[in-house]
Design a protein around this motif. Structure first.
Motif, PDB file in Angstrom:
ATOM      1  N   GLY B  76       2.848  18.322   0.747  1.00 30.72           N
ATOM      2  CA  GLY B  76       4.087  18.332  -0.008  1.00 30.72           C
ATOM      3  C   GLY B  76       4.938  19.582   0.227  1.00 30.72           C
ATOM      4  N   ASP B  77       4.350  20.616   0.822  1.00 29.46           N
ATOM      5  CA  ASP B  77       5.120  21.826   1.159  1.00 29.46           C
ATOM      6  C   ASP B  77       6.283  21.489   2.085  1.00 29.46           C
ATOM      7  N   ARG B  78       7.468  21.993   1.740  1.00 24.91           N
ATOM      8  CA  ARG B  78       8.575  21.942   2.697  1.00 24.91           C
ATOM      9  C   ARG B  78       8.615  23.289   3.410  1.00 24.91           C
ATOM     10  N   ILE B  79       8.542  23.261   4.724  1.00 25.75           N
ATOM     11  CA  ILE B  79       8.576  24.508   5.496  1.00 25.75           C
ATOM     12  C   ILE B  79       9.648  24.404   6.574  1.00 25.75           C
ATOM     13  N   ALA B  80      10.244  25.540   6.887  1.00 27.60           N
ATOM     14  CA  ALA B  80      11.335  25.565   7.865  1.00 27.60           C
ATOM     15  C   ALA B  80      11.275  26.842   8.671  1.00 27.60           C
ATOM     16  N   ALA B  81      11.822  26.768   9.884  1.00 29.42           N
ATOM     17  CA  ALA B  81      11.947  27.945  10.736  1.00 29.42           C
ATOM     18  C   ALA B  81      13.287  27.876  11.447  1.00 29.42           C
ATOM     19  N   ALA B  82      13.876  29.035  11.680  1.00 29.13           N
ATOM     20  CA  ALA B  82      15.144  29.096  12.407  1.00 29.13           C
ATOM     21  C   ALA B  82      15.196  30.373  13.221  1.00 29.13           C
ATOM     22  N   VAL B  83      15.950  30.302  14.305  1.00 28.31           N
ATOM     23  CA  VAL B  83      16.205  31.483  15.128  1.00 28.31           C
ATOM     24  C   VAL B  83      17.685  31.511  15.455  1.00 28.31           C
ATOM     25  N   ALA B  84      18.261  32.690  15.496  1.00 27.65           N
ATOM     26  CA  ALA B  84      19.667  32.835  15.887  1.00 27.65           C
ATOM     27  C   ALA B  84      19.786  33.919  16.941  1.00 27.65           C
ATOM     28  N   VAL B  85      20.565  33.612  17.965  1.00 28.03           N
ATOM     29  CA  VAL B  85      20.863  34.599  19.003  1.00 28.03           C
ATOM     30  C   VAL B  85      22.331  34.952  18.890  1.00 28.03           C
ATOM     31  N   GLY B  86      22.618  36.220  18.709  1.00 26.68           N
ATOM     32  CA  GLY B  86      23.995  36.693  18.640  1.00 26.68           C
ATOM     33  C   GLY B  86      24.418  37.303  19.966  1.00 26.68           C
ATOM     34  N   PHE B  87      25.521  36.772  20.506  1.00 30.91           N
ATOM     35  CA  PHE B  87      26.044  37.253  21.781  1.00 30.91           C
ATOM     36  C   PHE B  87      27.214  38.197  21.524  1.00 30.91           C
ATOM     37  N   SER B  88      27.201  39.327  22.164  1.00 37.84           N
ATOM     38  CA  SER B  88      28.322  40.264  22.092  1.00 37.84           C
ATOM     39  C   SER B  88      29.257  39.981  23.260  1.00 37.84           C
ATOM     40  N   ASP B  89      30.475  40.499  23.199  1.00 39.52           N
ATOM     41  CA  ASP B  89      31.387  40.221  24.314  1.00 39.52           C
ATOM     42  C   ASP B  89      31.251  41.222  25.448  1.00 39.52           C
ATOM     43  N   ARG B  90      30.371  42.211  25.281  1.00 39.45           N
ATOM     44  CA  ARG B  90      30.329  43.196  26.363  1.00 39.45           C
ATOM     45  C   ARG B  90      28.951  43.821  26.607  1.00 39.45           C
ATOM     46  N   ASP B  91      27.955  43.468  25.792  1.00 41.51           N
ATOM     47  CA  ASP B  91      26.725  44.247  25.890  1.00 41.51           C
ATOM     48  C   ASP B  91      25.543  43.381  25.454  1.00 41.51           C
ATOM     49  N   TYR B  92      24.474  44.029  25.110  1.00 44.41           N
ATOM     50  CA  TYR B  92      23.296  43.327  24.597  1.00 44.41           C
ATOM     51  C   TYR B  92      23.628  42.631  23.273  1.00 44.41           C
ATOM     52  N   GLY B  93      22.756  41.710  22.866  1.00 42.21           N
ATOM     53  CA  GLY B  93      22.901  41.046  21.571  1.00 42.21           C
ATOM     54  C   GLY B  93      21.645  41.218  20.737  1.00 42.21           C
ATOM     55  N   THR B  94      21.605  40.503  19.608  1.00 42.07           N
ATOM     56  CA  THR B  94      20.396  40.595  18.782  1.00 42.07           C
ATOM     57  C   THR B  94      19.885  39.186  18.484  1.00 42.07           C
ATOM     58  N   ALA B 144       3.179  22.572  11.002  1.00 43.89           N
ATOM     59  CA  ALA B 144       3.701  23.848  11.500  1.00 43.89           C
ATOM     60  C   ALA B 144       5.136  23.683  11.959  1.00 43.89           C
ATOM     61  N   VAL B 145       5.906  24.736  11.770  1.00 44.93           N
ATOM     62  CA  VAL B 145       7.281  24.808  12.281  1.00 44.93           C
ATOM     63  C   VAL B 145       7.403  26.057  13.132  1.00 44.93           C
ATOM     64  N   VAL B 146       8.224  25.955  14.174  1.00 45.55           N
ATOM     65  CA  VAL B 146       8.487  27.128  15.006  1.00 45.55           C
ATOM     66  C   VAL B 146       9.928  27.073  15.510  1.00 45.55           C
ATOM     67  N   ALA B 147      10.563  28.218  15.550  1.00 42.82           N
ATOM     68  CA  ALA B 147      11.896  28.340  16.158  1.00 42.82           C
ATOM     69  C   ALA B 147      11.861  29.576  17.040  1.00 42.82           C
ATOM     70  N   ALA B 148      12.354  29.428  18.273  1.00 43.35           N
ATOM     71  CA  ALA B 148      12.118  30.476  19.273  1.00 43.35           C
ATOM     72  C   ALA B 148      13.316  30.712  20.169  1.00 43.35           C
ATOM     73  N   ALA B 149      13.529  31.973  20.498  1.00 44.27           N
ATOM     74  CA  ALA B 149      14.442  32.351  21.570  1.00 44.27           C
ATOM     75  C   ALA B 149      13.581  32.802  22.738  1.00 44.27           C
ATOM     76  N   VAL B 150      13.554  31.972  23.767  1.00 49.06           N
ATOM     77  CA  VAL B 150      12.700  32.213  24.925  1.00 49.06           C
ATOM     78  C   VAL B 150      13.480  33.037  25.941  1.00 49.06           C
ATOM     79  N   LEU B 151      12.889  34.143  26.356  1.00 52.36           N
ATOM     80  CA  LEU B 151      13.536  35.031  27.335  1.00 52.36           C
ATOM     81  C   LEU B 151      12.840  34.849  28.677  1.00 52.36           C
ATOM     82  N   TRP B 152      13.624  34.474  29.678  1.00 52.90           N
ATOM     83  CA  TRP B 152      12.958  34.208  30.966  1.00 52.90           C
ATOM     84  C   TRP B 152      13.799  34.687  32.136  1.00 52.90           C
ATOM     85  N   TYR B 153      13.518  34.176  33.343  1.00 56.12           N
ATOM     86  CA  TYR B 153      14.016  34.838  34.553  1.00 56.12           C
ATOM     87  C   TYR B 153      14.717  33.851  35.486  1.00 56.12           C
TER      88      TYR B 153
END
Lengths: 153, 153, 153
Positions: B76-94, B144-153
């Motif tokens: 009966g548990d409701r569980i949730a996961a979320a991920v957000a990637v913030g893009f900057s216009d000139r540099d790294y993001g978070t 189980a719930v999972v939300a992911a930002a995958v960093l690859w090449y």
């Protein structure tokens, strides 16, 4: 990309220490992996990854490792950890780890059942399973158990 | 040094299993990342990292990933996961991730607000946000719930 | 294999945020490591790893780091984190981290004692210890402490 590991070794160990973290350190030393920089991974055996019985890795190496561990400072606690590596006959495999307040046999049964479920779920045939497990009863000082599938090169 | 990732993909998924860890394994499979060796990172989008919709990574690859996840065996548990990637216009993001006993919308709101706060704190302009989220209600077996930002090449 | 780090820097910081994860983000920024992709490692100083006072790492870099952290949203909580790096005179060293509901001095004492225990256990002589520590009292918003030994190249 990061280099994909080519070797796998399964180990387990228990230890005690004056602190929880040094108990964990001593469990890692007992397992033969106390002088490495473990990087926790979840938890796939790469294709063509070879089972090697004996680790041979320089101290301080960054070492991808799937592991389960548990630390307790409650005297009389029985704690156990186990890891299972499932080998397929043609492709990648899966690694499952478990730790809990249980016996070594129960931890082993859990990881074996999880590897079998993971293979069924993927529609893959399970050629072989390799397990390492450990248990201890916590005494006067903090105790730790660890079971690990070390992925190396 | 370790190579800095050049691509990012955001995914989310839910799953059930006979054990907590196999529920997590099935959530990873549902998200399309169940056959990778995820290495948890905290949690910066490298400069010039390109958003790619579809993952293309060999099984067993060591894959730096910022993720939030939650496993429950309480029916009966409701569980949730979320991920957000913030893009900057000139540099790294978070990258911000969240999981909790809430709805998918609440988890999404949380990660969006966290990315906005992280950009404000750094005095950076937020060009775009990409979110992935999932929720489920736990049934008879662990979920189980999972939300992911995958960093690859 | 993955490249073994050649430099170590010890840092610590505290922060507040609107959410627990942004409090952690702000603690990382206060410590000077908020724009890196930290990969948690356990926790050996590689041989010939040089102590460097000032970090110089591009944003988004995958950065092996041994760290302790604690986040709290309970107003009035005193939280602290500390890390200690033990240098040997001829070989690898050990890194110990701690976080808890205690003062900075208590956290420092704990990590120093753990490094000494780890050296004794290995029969190694301790040439020097470098410690970083921080504490805060949680206010109206979530607060976080982090202490880290950053391993880089």
């Amino acid at each position: 990309m990061l280099p994909t590991p080519k070797k796998v070794t399964v180990v387990a160990g228990s230890g005690e220490g004056d602190h929880k973290l040094t108990a964990f350190d001593n469990a890692l030393l007992a397992a033969g992996i106390g002088n490495l920089n473990l990087i926790k991974v979840s938890s796939i055996l790469p294709p063509e990854c070879e089972l090697v019985e004996r680790l041979d890795i320089p101290p301080g190496s960054l070492t991808p490792t799937a592991y389960g561990s548990l630390v307790s400072d409650v005297k009389g606690d029985r704690i156990a950890a186990a890891v299972a590596v499932g080998f397929s006959d043609r492709d990648y495999g899966t690694i499952m780890e478990y730790s809990g307040h249980c016996s070594r046999e129960e931890a082993e049964r859990a990881v074996r059942a999880m590897v079998e479920e993971a293979f069924r779920r993927r529609g893959m045939a399970l050629r072989d399973v390799r397990v390492a497990a450990t248990e201890m009863v916590v005494g006067d000082r903090p105790g730790a158990v660890v079971a690990a599938a070390v992925l190396w090169y």
